[in-house]
Design a protein around this motif. Structure first.
Motif, PDB file in Angstrom:
ATOM      1  N   ILE B 195       0.846  -1.202   0.000  1.00 45.24           N
ATOM      2  CA  ILE B 195       0.000   0.000   0.000  1.00 45.24           C
ATOM      3  C   ILE B 195       0.880   1.251   0.000  1.00 45.24           C
ATOM      4  O   ILE B 195       0.623   2.205  -0.739  1.00 45.24           O
ATOM      5  CB  ILE B 195      -0.957  -0.011   1.215  1.00 45.24           C
ATOM      6  CG1 ILE B 195      -1.991  -1.122   1.051  1.00 45.24           C
ATOM      7  CG2 ILE B 195      -1.671   1.323   1.363  1.00 45.24           C
ATOM      8  CD1 ILE B 195      -2.883  -1.318   2.257  1.00 45.24           C
ATOM      9  N   GLY B 196       1.944   1.248   0.811  1.00 44.02           N
ATOM     10  CA  GLY B 196       2.846   2.405   0.875  1.00 44.02           C
ATOM     11  C   GLY B 196       3.476   2.685  -0.478  1.00 44.02           C
ATOM     12  O   GLY B 196       3.473   3.828  -0.963  1.00 44.02           O
ATOM     13  N   PHE B 197       3.982   1.646  -1.099  1.00 48.44           N
ATOM     14  CA  PHE B 197       4.632   1.795  -2.403  1.00 48.44           C
ATOM     15  C   PHE B 197       3.648   2.352  -3.439  1.00 48.44           C
ATOM     16  O   PHE B 197       3.947   3.309  -4.152  1.00 48.44           O
ATOM     17  CB  PHE B 197       5.167   0.422  -2.843  1.00 48.44           C
ATOM     18  CG  PHE B 197       5.722   0.399  -4.231  1.00 48.44           C
ATOM     19  CD1 PHE B 197       6.975   0.945  -4.502  1.00 48.44           C
ATOM     20  CD2 PHE B 197       4.998  -0.149  -5.279  1.00 48.44           C
ATOM     21  CE1 PHE B 197       7.489   0.933  -5.802  1.00 48.44           C
ATOM     22  CE2 PHE B 197       5.501  -0.157  -6.569  1.00 48.44           C
ATOM     23  CZ  PHE B 197       6.754   0.385  -6.835  1.00 48.44           C
ATOM     24  N   LEU B 198       2.463   1.756  -3.496  1.00 54.79           N
ATOM     25  CA  LEU B 198       1.478   2.188  -4.494  1.00 54.79           C
ATOM     26  C   LEU B 198       0.991   3.605  -4.212  1.00 54.79           C
ATOM     27  O   LEU B 198       0.779   4.393  -5.145  1.00 54.79           O
ATOM     28  CB  LEU B 198       0.288   1.216  -4.516  1.00 54.79           C
ATOM     29  CG  LEU B 198       0.607  -0.163  -5.106  1.00 54.79           C
ATOM     30  CD1 LEU B 198      -0.592  -1.085  -4.983  1.00 54.79           C
ATOM     31  CD2 LEU B 198       1.023  -0.039  -6.566  1.00 54.79           C
ATOM     32  N   MET B 199       0.809   3.944  -2.943  1.00 53.56           N
ATOM     33  CA  MET B 199       0.351   5.309  -2.626  1.00 53.56           C
ATOM     34  C   MET B 199       1.404   6.337  -3.024  1.00 53.56           C
ATOM     35  O   MET B 199       1.086   7.374  -3.613  1.00 53.56           O
ATOM     36  CB  MET B 199       0.028   5.433  -1.134  1.00 53.56           C
ATOM     37  CG  MET B 199      -1.320   4.865  -0.791  1.00 53.56           C
ATOM     38  SD  MET B 199      -1.853   5.307   0.853  1.00 53.56           S
ATOM     39  CE  MET B 199      -2.281   7.014   0.607  1.00 53.56           C
ATOM     40  N   GLY B 200       2.673   6.052  -2.725  1.00 48.40           N
ATOM     41  CA  GLY B 200       3.751   6.967  -3.109  1.00 48.40           C
ATOM     42  C   GLY B 200       3.819   7.110  -4.617  1.00 48.40           C
ATOM     43  O   GLY B 200       3.933   8.226  -5.154  1.00 48.40           O
ATOM     44  N   LEU B 201       3.709   5.973  -5.291  1.00 49.33           N
ATOM     45  CA  LEU B 201       3.785   5.978  -6.757  1.00 49.33           C
ATOM     46  C   LEU B 201       2.620   6.753  -7.370  1.00 49.33           C
ATOM     47  O   LEU B 201       2.807   7.622  -8.230  1.00 49.33           O
ATOM     48  CB  LEU B 201       3.779   4.527  -7.239  1.00 49.33           C
ATOM     49  CG  LEU B 201       4.089   4.292  -8.704  1.00 49.33           C
ATOM     50  CD1 LEU B 201       5.144   3.195  -8.830  1.00 49.33           C
ATOM     51  CD2 LEU B 201       2.854   3.856  -9.466  1.00 49.33           C
ATOM     52  N   ILE B 202       1.419   6.480  -6.912  1.00 49.11           N
ATOM     53  CA  ILE B 202       0.220   7.109  -7.502  1.00 49.11           C
ATOM     54  C   ILE B 202       0.212   8.611  -7.205  1.00 49.11           C
ATOM     55  O   ILE B 202      -0.051   9.429  -8.102  1.00 49.11           O
ATOM     56  CB  ILE B 202      -1.064   6.422  -6.971  1.00 49.11           C
ATOM     57  CG1 ILE B 202      -1.130   4.993  -7.490  1.00 49.11           C
ATOM     58  CG2 ILE B 202      -2.303   7.187  -7.377  1.00 49.11           C
ATOM     59  CD1 ILE B 202      -2.083   4.090  -6.728  1.00 49.11           C
ATOM     60  N   MET B 203       0.479   8.971  -5.942  1.00 51.50           N
ATOM     61  CA  MET B 203       0.459  10.410  -5.583  1.00 51.50           C
ATOM     62  C   MET B 203       1.504  11.174  -6.380  1.00 51.50           C
ATOM     63  O   MET B 203       1.237  12.271  -6.898  1.00 51.50           O
ATOM     64  CB  MET B 203       0.712  10.587  -4.086  1.00 51.50           C
ATOM     65  CG  MET B 203      -0.507  10.280  -3.241  1.00 51.50           C
ATOM     66  SD  MET B 203      -0.177  10.448  -1.507  1.00 51.50           S
ATOM     67  CE  MET B 203      -0.023  12.208  -1.373  1.00 51.50           C
ATOM     68  N   SER B 204       2.702  10.615  -6.511  1.00 52.70           N
ATOM     69  CA  SER B 204       3.762  11.295  -7.264  1.00 52.70           C
ATOM     70  C   SER B 204       3.372  11.415  -8.727  1.00 52.70           C
ATOM     71  O   SER B 204       3.529  12.470  -9.348  1.00 52.70           O
ATOM     72  CB  SER B 204       5.073  10.508  -7.159  1.00 52.70           C
ATOM     73  OG  SER B 204       5.412  10.345  -5.822  1.00 52.70           O
ATOM     74  N   PHE B 205       2.839  10.327  -9.278  1.00 48.79           N
ATOM     75  CA  PHE B 205       2.478  10.314 -10.693  1.00 48.79           C
ATOM     76  C   PHE B 205       1.406  11.368 -10.989  1.00 48.79           C
ATOM     77  O   PHE B 205       1.516  12.155 -11.937  1.00 48.79           O
ATOM     78  CB  PHE B 205       1.986   8.909 -11.054  1.00 48.79           C
ATOM     79  CG  PHE B 205       1.747   8.711 -12.506  1.00 48.79           C
ATOM     80  CD1 PHE B 205       2.803   8.753 -13.406  1.00 48.79           C
ATOM     81  CD2 PHE B 205       0.463   8.506 -12.995  1.00 48.79           C
ATOM     82  CE1 PHE B 205       2.580   8.585 -14.759  1.00 48.79           C
ATOM     83  CE2 PHE B 205       0.247   8.346 -14.342  1.00 48.79           C
ATOM     84  CZ  PHE B 205       1.301   8.384 -15.226  1.00 48.79           C
ATOM     85  N   GLN B 206       0.371  11.409 -10.154  1.00 44.19           N
ATOM     86  CA  GLN B 206      -0.716  12.379 -10.352  1.00 44.19           C
ATOM     87  C   GLN B 206      -0.195  13.809 -10.186  1.00 44.19           C
ATOM     88  O   GLN B 206      -0.568  14.710 -10.939  1.00 44.19           O
ATOM     89  CB  GLN B 206      -1.852  12.125  -9.351  1.00 44.19           C
ATOM     90  CG  GLN B 206      -2.565  10.805  -9.512  1.00 44.19           C
ATOM     91  CD  GLN B 206      -3.389  10.725 -10.791  1.00 44.19           C
ATOM     92  OE1 GLN B 206      -3.614  11.737 -11.455  1.00 44.19           O
ATOM     93  NE2 GLN B 206      -3.803   9.537 -11.165  1.00 44.19           N
ATOM     94  N   SER B 207       0.680  14.012  -9.198  1.00 39.63           N
ATOM     95  CA  SER B 207       1.204  15.356  -8.955  1.00 39.63           C
ATOM     96  C   SER B 207       2.105  15.792 -10.109  1.00 39.63           C
ATOM     97  O   SER B 207       2.059  16.946 -10.548  1.00 39.63           O
ATOM     98  CB  SER B 207       2.013  15.381  -7.656  1.00 39.63           C
ATOM     99  OG  SER B 207       1.257  14.853  -6.621  1.00 39.63           O
ATOM    100  N   VAL B 208       2.922  14.868 -10.600  1.00 38.56           N
ATOM    101  CA  VAL B 208       3.837  15.197 -11.705  1.00 38.56           C
ATOM    102  C   VAL B 208       3.042  15.645 -12.928  1.00 38.56           C
ATOM    103  O   VAL B 208       3.378  16.649 -13.576  1.00 38.56           O
ATOM    104  CB  VAL B 208       4.732  13.970 -12.035  1.00 38.56           C
ATOM    105  CG1 VAL B 208       5.334  14.091 -13.423  1.00 38.56           C
ATOM    106  CG2 VAL B 208       5.828  13.840 -11.001  1.00 38.56           C
ATOM    107  N   ILE B 209       1.961  14.925 -13.240  1.00 40.58           N
ATOM    108  CA  ILE B 209       1.148  15.264 -14.418  1.00 40.58           C
ATOM    109  C   ILE B 209       0.654  16.709 -14.309  1.00 40.58           C
ATOM    110  O   ILE B 209       0.703  17.484 -15.271  1.00 40.58           O
ATOM    111  CB  ILE B 209      -0.045  14.285 -14.549  1.00 40.58           C
ATOM    112  CG1 ILE B 209       0.466  12.896 -14.914  1.00 40.58           C
ATOM    113  CG2 ILE B 209      -1.041  14.764 -15.584  1.00 40.58           C
ATOM    114  CD1 ILE B 209      -0.588  11.806 -14.841  1.00 40.58           C
ATOM    115  N   THR B 210       0.181  17.086 -13.121  1.00 38.49           N
ATOM    116  CA  THR B 210      -0.372  18.439 -12.940  1.00 38.49           C
ATOM    117  C   THR B 210       0.744  19.494 -12.917  1.00 38.49           C
ATOM    118  O   THR B 210       0.662  20.517 -13.604  1.00 38.49           O
ATOM    119  CB  THR B 210      -1.158  18.492 -11.617  1.00 38.49           C
ATOM    120  OG1 THR B 210      -2.033  17.390 -11.562  1.00 38.49           O
ATOM    121  CG2 THR B 210      -1.966  19.781 -11.498  1.00 38.49           C
TER     122      THR B 210
END
Lengths: 266, 393
Positions: B195-210
């Motif tokens: 869960i930690g890995f996926l949350m870090g990955l998803i949050m970073s990915f979404q933030s990077v796009i914006t």
């Protein structure tokens, strides 16, 4: 005996758990309206026999005819019809804890009949009154005593008016007064409603007061060691298994005195 | 083999079924006659129930206190359903002041009817369970308040038990604590890391796009470090603790309650709080700081993967994360998770100890433990946010 009188016919029943044979060549018949008790010591196969008779376990061989239909061979709807013709009271009652007593008794009627809800509730109340629990319909199972739970379980087992009721250790865990009350209930239901009772028990007073006929199971022979009127089977029997079961005399006081007791005596 | 005579009662179980007939007539004197024939069983009664009762209720006899004659001489087999119909019919008529005569019953049937008649009288006398809205609302509020008081007092009791354990470590059953720690911490590590890995990955990915639109993707490690260390780390770890271990605590202790093991413990003079609750709380308190750190680390790995994939070197990522996250953030997050774990483990054990009877009660306790744990985590997190703001952490 007229074949119409026979409601249960067990023929050459063989039961096993894996490779371990528990029962073999078990044959007996139960008459309509009879209170038939299966007795024996713990581990002799009484409960195994009961589980096979109510269809919970499949035997290795033999047949079990319930009201003319073989529960061993029956499948699908036929098997369901046979099961509707029997009621079972489990040792602990097995009432559904999430439902009131009334709803427990009403459940089989709601599942298997087209009766209006008002009629279902009325029938459930009648069944409860037959076992003396008319005032406790709205109680939850955990709010009842052990004897009341067993009475409620009998009421639920009778919900669909089955001709055969199986009771597993009805007296287990009950005080003598409650146990005697339950025995009276069984006799009264057998005599007034004509229900056939098959009871698994090892409580001697209960057996003697209610049974028309008994079979004694024994793990040595892996089947029936003796059968007949319980008043004829007693500690004076020539059969060693029968003597062993019915002879409840204990060693005279003092025969097993402890060292302390012996030293205390001058 | 002994032959048992066929019972003579008409209520006896028989396989034959005769079609049920009903003849209803009302004479000029206002006497309603109901003549039943054939079998009265659950199949035929299902058809007869409504018309018979409707006729009885609408009859002149019922309205004027007249007579109703029920003729049963032609009736065949009468089972429990038939019995219930007769009982209901009689109760309905008598409630309206009419007199009912049941004709053609055998002695056995009379006896059964008198036994069964008690059922309808009890049903009529039973007080209604319906409660007014005011009563229900006031009871609901009282229940909630009592619940809050119970949770607060039990948390206090648990805190005292932990304090006593720390003062007298020789009294603690450390083997139980270690076993519990294994279940709470070690066995939950795979899902926590995932869960930690996926949350870090998803949050970073979404933030990077914006943030890429504004050239601000370089700030993603700052944001990720701050969010994970200050907020998400303790929060998600506590939620996982409630869902995975809290439910298990409640189910284990609840099953012990149902099996009377807690009663046995009490009669042996052993306090269930010290014996069961203490080890579970101690193990939770010991494991959750480590779990939070592992969660944070896994989320940073996920974030680093995203940053590496868009061309930032690892050293940039780590330097920006640790330049922004202060020691107070880490200490604050550890304090938070310790409080969360005390609340979650405490309330879960409390729900287990308060389990009622039956298998369904264990299910209710387990659900209640998870829900109460989540509510307490949310409330405590809000209070921490306000506290940290005033303490400038």
């Amino acid at each position: 005996m007229d074949s119409d009188d026979i409601i249960i016919r067990v023929r050459d029943l063989a039961c096993a758990y894996g490779s371990e044979v528990v029962l073999k060549d078990v044959s007996f018949e139960v008459c309509r309206g009879e209170v038939f008790v299966v007795i024996g010591r713990s581990g002799c196969g009484k409960s195994t026999l009961l589980k096979h008779m109510i269809g919970l376990l499949q035997p290795v061989g033999g047949s079990i005819m319930l009201d003319g239909r073989d529960i061993v061979a029956a499948k699908g709807k036929e098997r369901l019809d046979i099961l509707k013709g029997i009621g079972v009271m489990y040792q602990g009652g097995a009432l559904f804890g999430s439902m009131s007593i009334l709803r427990n008794v009403a459940l089989p009627l709601e599942e298997y009949t087209a009766l209006p809800q008002e009629a279902v509730d009325a029938i459930a109340r009648v069944k409860l009154s037959l076992v003396g629990l008319e005032r406790f319909g709205h109680y939850m199972p955990t709010e009842l005593s052990g004897g009341m739970v067993k009475r409620a379980a009998i009421a639920r087992a009778m919900a669909l008016d089955p001709p055969i009721l199986f009771l597993d250790e009805p007296s287990a865990g009950l005080d003598p007064v409650t146990s005697a009350g339950l025995d009276s209930l069984v006799r009264s239901l057998a005599e007034t409603l004509g229900i056939t009772f098959v009871i698994v028990s090892h409580e001697l007073p209960s057996i003697l007061s209610i049974a028309d006929r008994v079979i004694l199971m024994d793990d040595g022979v892996k089947g029936i060691a003796a059968a007949g009127d319980p008043r004829d089977l007693n500690a004076a029997s020539v059969e060693p298994e029968v003597r062993r079961f019915f002879d409840r005399t204990v060693a005279p006081r003092g025969a097993h005195r402890t060292v302390c007791q012996q030293e205390a005596r001058p | 083999m002994q032959t048992v005579p066929q019972p003579v009662s008409q209520f006896s179980a028989q396989s034959r079924v005769l079609p049920a007939g009903l003849d209803m007539r009302e004479d000029t004197d206002g006497v309603l006659t109901l003549g039943f024939s054939g079998d009265l069983n659950s199949v035929t009664v299902a058809r007869l129930w409504a018309p018979v009762l409707a006729r009885v209720r609408g009859s002149a006899a019922a309205q004027t206190g007249g007579r109703i004659r029920v003729e049963l001489a032609q009736a065949g087999y009468i089972d429990g359903a038939g019995l219930a119909l007769l009982v209901k019919l009689r109760a309905e008529a008598e409630a309206r002041g009419a007199q009912v005569e049941l004709l053609g019953l055998s002695v056995n049937q009379e006896h059964l009817l008198s036994l069964a008649g008690q059922a309808e009288r009890e049903a009529c006398q039973k007080p209604s369970n319906r409660r007014g809205l005011k009563v229900m609302m006031s009871r609901g509020v009282a229940d909630v308040l009592a619940n809050i008081v119970e949770v607060v007092s039990f948390t206090g009791e648990c805190s005292l038990a932990v304090w006593e354990s720390l003062r007298h470590p020789e009294r603690v059953r450390w083997k139980n604590v270690l076993l519990s720690a294994l279940a709470v911490g070690v066995e939950s590590m795979p899902i926590l890391l995932l869960i930690g890995f996926l949350m870090g990955l998803i949050m970073s990915f979404q933030s990077v796009i914006t943030l890429q639109r504004f050239g601000g993707e370089i700030y993603v490690p700052n944001m990720l470090g701050l969010v994970m260390f200050r907020e998400m780390g303790p929060l998600v770890t506590a939620i996982l603790l409630a869902a995975r271990s809290g439910s298990a605590f409640a189910a284990e202790i609840g099953t012990m309650r149902v099996n009377e093991e807690l009663d046995a413990m009490t009669t042996m003079g052993i306090s269930p709080v010290r014996f069961l609750v203490g080890p579970r709380i101690l193990s939770s308190l010991a494991m959750v700081p480590l779990m939070t750190l592992f969660f944070n680390f896994a989320s940073l790995v996920g974030g680093a993967l995203v940053m590496l994939s868009i061309g930032f070197p690892l050293v940039t990522f780590t330097s920006r994360v640790f330049a922004n996250v202060k020691g107070t953030d880490l200490v604050g997050s550890l304090v938070k998770i310790l409080v969360f774990s005390l609340l979650v483990a405490g309330v879960s054990c409390l729900r287990g100890l308060r389990t009622g009877g039956g298998a369904s009660a264990v299910g209710r306790s387990t659900t209640s433990a998870v829900v109460s744990g989540l509510i307490l985590i949310t409330i405590a997190d809000g209070l921490f946010a306000v506290l940290f703001y005033y303490l400038k952490i």
